[in-house]
Scaffold this motif. Structure first.
Motif, short mmCIF file in Angstrom:
data_model
loop_
_atom_site.label_atom_id
_atom_site.label_comp_id
_atom_site.label_asym_id
_atom_site.label_seq_id
_atom_site.Cartn_x
_atom_site.Cartn_y
_atom_site.Cartn_z
N GLN A 56 0.79 -1.72 0.49
CA GLN A 56 -0.41 -0.28 -0.07
C GLN A 56 0.59 1.22 0.16
O GLN A 56 0.34 2.71 -0.13
N LEU A 57 1.92 1.60 0.41
CA LEU A 57 3.39 2.21 -0.76
C LEU A 57 3.36 2.60 -1.32
O LEU A 57 3.73 3.79 -1.67
N ARG A 58 2.88 2.05 -2.32
CA ARG A 58 3.27 2.36 -3.66
C ARG A 58 2.79 4.09 -3.82
O ARG A 58 3.87 4.42 -4.50
N PRO A 59 1.64 4.64 -3.50
CA PRO A 59 1.81 5.60 -4.10
C PRO A 59 2.68 7.15 -3.46
O PRO A 59 2.63 7.48 -4.19
N LYS A 60 2.80 6.57 -2.56
CA LYS A 60 4.05 7.14 -2.12
C LYS A 60 5.57 7.26 -2.82
O LYS A 60 6.54 8.17 -2.21
N ILE A 61 6.00 6.96 -3.56
CA ILE A 61 7.48 5.94 -4.16
C ILE A 61 7.24 7.24 -5.19
O ILE A 61 6.30 7.24 -6.12
N VAL A 62 8.49 7.99 -5.01
CA VAL A 62 9.55 8.49 -5.94
C VAL A 62 10.42 8.32 -6.91
O VAL A 62 11.29 8.02 -5.39
N ARG A 63 10.28 7.68 -7.92
CA ARG A 63 11.48 7.09 -8.69
C ARG A 63 12.01 7.62 -9.03
O ARG A 63 12.24 8.84 -10.07
N MET A 64 13.66 8.21 -8.29
CA MET A 64 13.86 9.74 -8.78
C MET A 64 14.36 9.23 -9.89
O MET A 64 14.75 10.88 -10.86
N HIS A 67 13.19 11.35 -13.27
CA HIS A 67 13.07 13.16 -12.83
C HIS A 67 14.28 14.22 -13.69
O HIS A 67 14.87 15.19 -13.39
N SER A 68 15.13 12.79 -14.12
CA SER A 68 16.11 12.46 -14.92
C SER A 68 15.66 13.29 -16.17
O SER A 68 15.09 12.52 -17.34
N LEU A 97 16.56 15.99 -8.34
CA LEU A 97 15.76 16.46 -7.24
C LEU A 97 15.35 18.11 -7.93
O LEU A 97 14.00 18.07 -7.32
N ASP A 98 16.02 18.72 -8.15
CA ASP A 98 15.85 19.78 -9.06
C ASP A 98 14.54 19.55 -9.89
O ASP A 98 13.57 20.32 -10.17
N THR A 99 14.50 18.80 -10.63
CA THR A 99 13.17 18.46 -11.55
C THR A 99 12.22 17.79 -10.36
O THR A 99 10.75 18.64 -10.74
N TRP A 100 11.54 17.02 -9.66
CA TRP A 100 11.08 16.87 -8.69
C TRP A 100 10.63 17.66 -8.14
O TRP A 100 9.24 18.31 -8.32
N ILE A 101 11.03 18.98 -7.27
CA ILE A 101 10.65 19.64 -7.04
C ILE A 101 9.87 21.09 -7.74
O ILE A 101 9.03 21.57 -7.27
#
Length: 105
Positions: A56-64, A67-68, A97-101
């Protein structure tokens, strides 16, 4: 409590004016993951590990790596590699991180 940052990690971050010499690693557990807003992962095996503890944690995951600007399948962990590998990882994470932010705006 945890392990010190790798020598090359400390050196690579120092080059950009960030002191992580006092950083200590911290293990994760399911309770910690459940209260997190986001769970940032660098590679598919990290995502699989998180999901094995609680799907159930799937929606919280950010595949860094997603964002490249480059087409990547992961951000390689530089542990046990050269200083140059740590620099590459540092710069790639900075970009991602810049792109994700930017997506927060």
């Amino acid at each position: 409590n945890g392990h010190k940052a790798a020598r090359f990690a400390i050196e690579a971050m120092k080059e950009v004016g960030i002191d992580i010499s006092e950083h200590r690693s911290q293990g994760i557990n399911t309770a910690m993951l459940r209260v997190a807003d986001d769970i940032v992962v660098m590679a598919p095996e990290h995502e699989a590990f998180v999901l094995s503890s609680d799907p159930q944690l799937r929606p919280k995951i950010v595949r860094m790596w997603e964002h490249s600007a480059r087409e990547l399948k992961e951000i390689a962990d530089p542990v046990s590699k050269s200083l140059d590998h740590f620099r590459i990882c540092r710069d790639l994470l900075d970009e991602c991180l810049d792109t994700w932010i930017e997506t927060w705006k």
